[in-house]
Design an enzyme around this catalytic site. Sequence first.
Site, PDB file in Angstrom:
ATOM      1  N   ARG A 195       2.632   8.164   9.289  1.00  0.00           N
ATOM      2  CA  ARG A 195       2.535   9.511   8.806  1.00  0.00           C
ATOM      3  C   ARG A 195       1.504  10.145   9.786  1.00  0.00           C
ATOM      4  O   ARG A 195       1.256  11.328  10.233  1.00  0.00           O
ATOM      5  CB  ARG A 195       1.790   9.657   7.448  1.00  0.00           C
ATOM      6  CG  ARG A 195       2.863   9.949   6.476  1.00  0.00           C
ATOM      7  CD  ARG A 195       2.487  10.353   5.191  1.00  0.00           C
ATOM      8  NE  ARG A 195       3.245  11.087   3.968  1.00  0.00           N
ATOM      9  CZ  ARG A 195       4.284  10.315   3.755  1.00  0.00           C
ATOM     10  NH1 ARG A 195       4.626   9.312   3.880  1.00  0.00           N
ATOM     11  NH2 ARG A 195       5.218  10.990   2.944  1.00  0.00           N
ATOM     12  N   GLU A 222      -2.067   5.120   2.867  1.00  0.00           N
ATOM     13  CA  GLU A 222      -2.079   3.834   2.426  1.00  0.00           C
ATOM     14  C   GLU A 222      -3.366   3.072   2.260  1.00  0.00           C
ATOM     15  O   GLU A 222      -3.639   2.436   1.373  1.00  0.00           O
ATOM     16  CB  GLU A 222      -1.246   3.030   3.428  1.00  0.00           C
ATOM     17  CG  GLU A 222       0.297   3.202   3.534  1.00  0.00           C
ATOM     18  CD  GLU A 222       0.544   4.524   4.765  1.00  0.00           C
ATOM     19  OE1 GLU A 222      -0.380   5.045   4.979  1.00  0.00           O
ATOM     20  OE2 GLU A 222       1.810   4.696   4.667  1.00  0.00           O
ATOM     21  N   ASP A 256       0.716  -1.055  -0.189  1.00  0.00           N
ATOM     22  CA  ASP A 256       0.045  -0.102   0.143  1.00  0.00           C
ATOM     23  C   ASP A 256       0.863   1.279  -0.192  1.00  0.00           C
ATOM     24  O   ASP A 256       0.360   2.383   0.478  1.00  0.00           O
ATOM     25  CB  ASP A 256      -0.809   0.113   1.071  1.00  0.00           C
ATOM     26  CG  ASP A 256      -0.104  -0.222   2.435  1.00  0.00           C
ATOM     27  OD1 ASP A 256       0.776   0.008   2.512  1.00  0.00           O
ATOM     28  OD2 ASP A 256      -1.013  -0.796   3.494  1.00  0.00           O
ATOM     29  N   GLU A 315      -0.122  -9.214  -0.930  1.00  0.00           N
ATOM     30  CA  GLU A 315      -0.889  -8.302   0.216  1.00  0.00           C
ATOM     31  C   GLU A 315      -1.859  -7.608  -0.116  1.00  0.00           C
ATOM     32  O   GLU A 315      -1.961  -6.477   0.076  1.00  0.00           O
ATOM     33  CB  GLU A 315       0.475  -7.710   0.887  1.00  0.00           C
ATOM     34  CG  GLU A 315      -0.221  -7.470   2.570  1.00  0.00           C
ATOM     35  CD  GLU A 315       0.819  -6.590   3.326  1.00  0.00           C
ATOM     36  OE1 GLU A 315       0.630  -5.267   3.449  1.00  0.00           O
ATOM     37  OE2 GLU A 315       1.815  -7.181   4.003  1.00  0.00           O
ATOM     38  N   HIS A 325      13.498   5.479  12.430  1.00  0.00           N
ATOM     39  CA  HIS A 325      13.061   5.475  11.046  1.00  0.00           C
ATOM     40  C   HIS A 325      13.844   6.746  10.718  1.00  0.00           C
ATOM     41  O   HIS A 325      13.907   7.993  11.283  1.00  0.00           O
ATOM     42  CB  HIS A 325      11.654   5.617  10.971  1.00  0.00           C
ATOM     43  CG  HIS A 325      11.221   5.429   9.508  1.00  0.00           C
ATOM     44  ND1 HIS A 325      11.550   6.359   8.471  1.00  0.00           N
ATOM     45  CD2 HIS A 325      10.501   4.546   8.845  1.00  0.00           C
ATOM     46  CE1 HIS A 325      10.896   6.039   7.623  1.00  0.00           C
ATOM     47  NE2 HIS A 325      10.211   4.763   7.506  1.00  0.00           N
ATOM     48  N   HIS A 334       6.452   4.997  12.569  1.00  0.00           N
ATOM     49  CA  HIS A 334       6.889   5.941  11.473  1.00  0.00           C
ATOM     50  C   HIS A 334       5.721   6.513  10.889  1.00  0.00           C
ATOM     51  O   HIS A 334       5.631   7.242   9.936  1.00  0.00           O
ATOM     52  CB  HIS A 334       7.794   5.257  10.313  1.00  0.00           C
ATOM     53  CG  HIS A 334       7.078   4.156   9.663  1.00  0.00           C
ATOM     54  ND1 HIS A 334       6.045   4.151   8.735  1.00  0.00           N
ATOM     55  CD2 HIS A 334       6.858   2.751   9.991  1.00  0.00           C
ATOM     56  CE1 HIS A 334       5.467   3.219   8.294  1.00  0.00           C
ATOM     57  NE2 HIS A 334       6.084   2.375   9.127  1.00  0.00           N
TER      58      HIS A 334
END
Length: 373
Positions: free
Chosen positions: A215, A133, A97, A119, A246, A213
């Site tokens: 967003r 995503e 994604d 996936e 990250h 990480h």
Amino acid sequence: MKKKNLIIFGTRPEAIKMAPLVKAFLKNETFETKVCVTAQHREMLDQVLDFFEISPDYDLNLMKPGQNLYGLTAAIITGLQPVLEEFKPDYVYVHGDTTTTMGSSIAGFYSGAKICHVEAGLRTFNKLAPFPEEINRTITGHIADYHFAPTQTSFDNLRNEGIPKDNILITGNTVIDALFESVSRVDTIEDHEITQLKNELDFTKRIVLVTGHRRENHGQGFINICEALKKIGEVVENVQIVYPVHLNPKVQKPVYDILGEQKSIKLIAPLAYPAFVWLMNKCELVITDSGGVQEEAPSLGKPVLVMRDTTERPEAVDAGTVILVGTDKAKIVNETIDLMGNPERYGKMSKLHNPYGDGKACQRIVKFIENLD
Ligand code: UD1
Ligand code: UDP
């Protein structure tokens, strides 16, 4: 004529989850298989390519520090045009994604290739979480011709969106294929990061492994997460929190600003996959907002606290291998203290069955494509 496969990925998790598929196709002589990396990530992608010994046939080298979604999406689509026109694949494989996934599925569709989504079918039904995503995978799901769903739940999601059942295969998650291949290797290989971890961490302490990480957690979410970790470091006796941070600057800044000086917290650079797997195996508890980590850790018997409010992986919550704690400071701290202070609850959780597969997902995907006319 051999069927031509182009496997495209760009970020660390896509690379880990596509690596076993690349290997499975390269071993199979009925296909001509090439790999294209967008390099949406650079260093974190290269760590994975090195470990799995994959040399991409095409490298778009797109990552820019602090990149944004507009420029990245456009660069992926235009960057893939010459690759697709030169190789003319029959099948384009995308994973999950990310922006690479969505952009590559659009470009692959324009080229006339069949799109294979690995996936497939994960959904939260909230287009803002995870952002972007949820929309990336929904768009990809409607472009794709073949859908490799990790679980029954993801199969059902696709069916409910009108995808024909013959075009969907339940495979398990390829992350388990990658993990099973790697976990046996990490105890035997010479790896400088593992040596460094052995030298620098105190394994007489209770190790809590952290990653983060997402967003939608940037800003206040990360401030809460860091405040919670600071508190855990202060109140849980004999704890050592290890956090490979990250490389996104929106993550690095709050984490180093708030946690940089904490005695019980060790901030380190992102680990290459073998060292990360090794450390996951050695830790007591995982706290993360990562998709991949919450799928892997239960296979190593590690309970996971997931710092998200909503999930596209309800199987793990139902199985009891993960607990959603969101980004609420008190909830993160209280669940950690409770789990670490309650051996019975901890023991039960660590023995539960991981719902994400048996390590044979890639085998199933290759066979499915082989059997297509
Ligand atoms: C991306 C994916 C996310 C995935 C995550 C895995 C999108 C929109 N987001 O988020 O779905 O879960 O990767 O980690 O596709 N950076 C480096 N070196 C690297 C990698 C990143 O310096 O090797 C820095 C760069 O400044 C880069 C920034 O991180 O611009 C953000 O990278 P990006 O891929 O846009 O977003 P992620 O947050 O990594
Ligand atoms: N990982 C790694 N090194 C690290 C942290 C994570 O190799 O320092 C691996 C981890 O084993 C998992 C994947 O990276 O397979 C998860 O990536 P990430 O959390 O960045 O993305 P997500 O899975 O959330 O999309």
